[in-house]
Design a protein around this motif. Structure first.
Motif, PDB file in Angstrom:
ATOM      1  N   CYS A 124      -0.929   4.176   9.415  1.00  0.00           N
ATOM      2  CA  CYS A 124       0.336   4.352   8.701  1.00  0.00           C
ATOM      3  C   CYS A 124       1.466   4.497   9.724  1.00  0.00           C
ATOM      4  CB  CYS A 124       0.263   5.570   7.794  1.00  0.00           C
ATOM      5  SG  CYS A 124       1.808   5.911   6.914  1.00  0.00           S
ATOM      6  N   SER A 125       2.574   3.837   9.478  1.00  0.00           N
ATOM      7  CA  SER A 125       3.690   3.855  10.419  1.00  0.00           C
ATOM      8  C   SER A 125       4.426   5.189  10.436  1.00  0.00           C
ATOM      9  CB  SER A 125       4.675   2.736  10.082  1.00  0.00           C
ATOM     10  OG  SER A 125       5.134   2.875   8.750  1.00  0.00           O
ATOM     11  N   THR A 140      -3.565   3.666  -1.582  1.00  0.00           N
ATOM     12  CA  THR A 140      -3.771   3.034  -2.888  1.00  0.00           C
ATOM     13  C   THR A 140      -2.974   1.748  -2.945  1.00  0.00           C
ATOM     14  OG1 THR A 140      -1.961   4.336  -3.811  1.00  0.00           O
ATOM     15  CG2 THR A 140      -4.194   5.205  -4.086  1.00  0.00           C
ATOM     16  N   ARG A 141      -3.566   0.754  -3.556  1.00  0.00           N
ATOM     17  CA  ARG A 141      -2.907  -0.554  -3.675  1.00  0.00           C
ATOM     18  C   ARG A 141      -1.968  -0.556  -4.868  1.00  0.00           C
ATOM     19  NH1 ARG A 141      -6.006  -6.430  -3.770  1.00  0.00           N
ATOM     20  NH2 ARG A 141      -4.123  -7.709  -4.046  1.00  0.00           N
ATOM     21  N   PHE A 151       5.408   3.903   1.600  1.00  0.00           N
ATOM     22  CA  PHE A 151       4.978   2.571   1.183  1.00  0.00           C
ATOM     23  C   PHE A 151       4.952   1.642   2.393  1.00  0.00           C
ATOM     24  CE2 PHE A 151       6.387   4.379  -2.790  1.00  0.00           C
ATOM     25  CZ  PHE A 151       5.448   3.911  -3.693  1.00  0.00           C
ATOM     26  N   LEU A 152       3.888   0.875   2.479  1.00  0.00           N
ATOM     27  CA  LEU A 152       3.754  -0.204   3.468  1.00  0.00           C
ATOM     28  C   LEU A 152       3.733  -1.501   2.679  1.00  0.00           C
ATOM     29  CD1 LEU A 152       0.919   1.379   5.650  1.00  0.00           C
ATOM     30  CD2 LEU A 152       3.383   1.596   5.957  1.00  0.00           C
ATOM     31  N   TYR A 153       4.761  -2.310   2.855  1.00  0.00           N
ATOM     32  CA  TYR A 153       4.947  -3.466   1.985  1.00  0.00           C
ATOM     33  C   TYR A 153       4.226  -4.694   2.526  1.00  0.00           C
ATOM     34  CZ  TYR A 153       8.446  -0.645  -0.326  1.00  0.00           C
ATOM     35  OH  TYR A 153       9.073   0.359  -1.009  1.00  0.00           O
ATOM     36  N   ILE A 162       0.849  -1.190   0.000  1.00  0.00           N
ATOM     37  CA  ILE A 162       0.000   0.000   0.000  1.00  0.00           C
ATOM     38  C   ILE A 162       0.886   1.241   0.000  1.00  0.00           C
ATOM     39  CG2 ILE A 162      -1.779   1.279   1.276  1.00  0.00           C
ATOM     40  CD1 ILE A 162      -2.625  -1.344   2.529  1.00  0.00           C
ATOM     41  N   GLN A 163       0.416   2.300  -0.676  1.00  0.00           N
ATOM     42  CA  GLN A 163       1.042   3.617  -0.596  1.00  0.00           C
ATOM     43  C   GLN A 163       0.078   4.557   0.113  1.00  0.00           C
ATOM     44  OE1 GLN A 163       1.978   5.535  -4.288  1.00  0.00           O
ATOM     45  NE2 GLN A 163       3.385   6.988  -3.342  1.00  0.00           N
TER      46      GLN A 163
END
Length: 349
Positions: free
Chosen positions: A82-83, A107-108, A49-51, A41-42
């Motif tokens: 979100c981190s 967004t994916r 980015f969260l992977y 995800i962005q």
């Protein structure tokens, strides 16, 4: 510590399960779930980015309303943060596609396998439209498809026949025939309505094998070869070629022949090197060292030089020559001679 590992715990006789306090319902039906992110995800706020595979302490709730169920399967909503910017991100389960659906907060990332079926369907649709507009293109596509199917069927039959033959040879050295397998193959041929090689070709080929695991054509080829005989012995133009089995003596002869050829090649190389060396020695040019002699100044040279030198230099040269020819007389040995160097020509005088 030992109490936690027992299997059976003591329950007193006056135990009443109704008196055990019940846990409270979570607020807003949210349940804390430790989960891994199912896709990358962005974030929409900080663009970080969260992977996929990252762990989060998410909140889970059941989706309510008309979209809450698909064919009786309950859908769930997950809340994460979100981190980087702590913005809430939500996504849903999608039982229809056996996947997850992004809802809000990000967004994916695009994944190729996710749209594979969609892309394949679009390609098939475009090919169909092209065939409708161009009949020759449709004919070419059908011919290419039929050729491809025939090649695949031939390759499959060949692989099956090879595997069956190998299994035959491994079972009994090619001397026994598995009756049950032969019956099954014959049954397949009968059910195929005498389809020939397409359905029962493998079975027919297996039934034609002899005790050595060879077909009739292969056996005839082996029988036609006469070992130890000269080819064309009965004809007028016979060729003196003897067919025989190779043994250790033939291998030794071949090895000896290879060694002789290698030695001949080495000798030729040595001769070529020697010839090249001789040719290089013959073409070398000898080096001569020339020493120049010093010129002695003779009387003729002085005459010629006297004509060239100016007047002052010529007088000086003549005085030097006279001094060399008439040396001064030696001084008498004595006290005056010893003290001759200490004169009164000092600066004090």
């Amino acid at each position: 510590m030992g109490e936690r590992k027992v299997l059976n715990k003591y329950i007193p006789a006056d135990f009443d399960p109704l008196l055990v306090p019940r846990s409270k319902k979570p607020k807003d039906d949210l349940v804390t779930v430790r989960m891994m992110l199912p896709f990358s995800i962005q974030c929409s706020t900080c663009s970080s980015f969260l992977y996929r595979g990252r762990k989060f302490n998410s909140k889970k709730e059941a989706v309510k309303g008309i979209e809450g169920k698909y064919l009786g399967i309950q859908r769930f909503r997950f809340y994460i943060k979100c981190s980087d910017c702590a913005r809430p991100i939500t996504f849903l389960t999608d039982p229809q596609k056996a996947d997850y659906e992004m809802e809000s907060g990000g967004t994916r990332n695009y994944e190729v396998w996710h749209d594979e079926t969609k892309v394949n369907a679009e390609n098939e649709r475009s090919v169909e439209e092209e065939e409708k507009l161009d009949s020759m293109k449709a004919l070419e596509n059908r011919v290419a498809e039929s050729q491809r199917e025939m090649a695949e069927m031939d390759a499959l039959e060949e692989i099956r026949a090879m595997n069956e033959r190998h299994s035959r040879l491994m079972k009994g050295g090619g001397r026994k025939v598995d009756v049950a397998e032969a019956v099954l193959k014959a049954r397949e041929v009968a059910m195929g309505g005498g389809g020939g090689k397409k359905n029962g070709g493998v079975a027919e080929e297996l039934l034609d094998l002899n005790e050595n695991g060879l077909t009739k054509d292969e056996e005839d080829l082996v029988q036609s070869i006469k070992f130890g005989a000269v080819v064309g012995a009965g004809s007028t133009d016979a060729v003196a070629v003897e067919i025989h089995r190779l043994d250790e003596h033939d291998e030794l002869l071949a090895e000896k022949r290879r060694q002789e050829e290698a030695a001949a090649i080495m000798n030729k190389q040595k001769q070529r090197d020697e010839e090249d060396k001789k040719a290089s020695n013959a073409t070398t040019v000898p080096v001569f060292k020339v020493k120049r002699k010093k010129k002695n100044i003779s009387s003729s040279d002085t005459v010629t030089n006297s004509t060239i030198l100016p007047e002052a230099k010529r007088a000086k040269v003549e005085e030097e020559k006279k001094a060399e020819s008439n040396p001064p007389p030696p001084e008498p040995a004595g006290l005056s001679g010893l003290l001759g160097g200490y004169g009164s020509d000092s600066d004090s005088d």
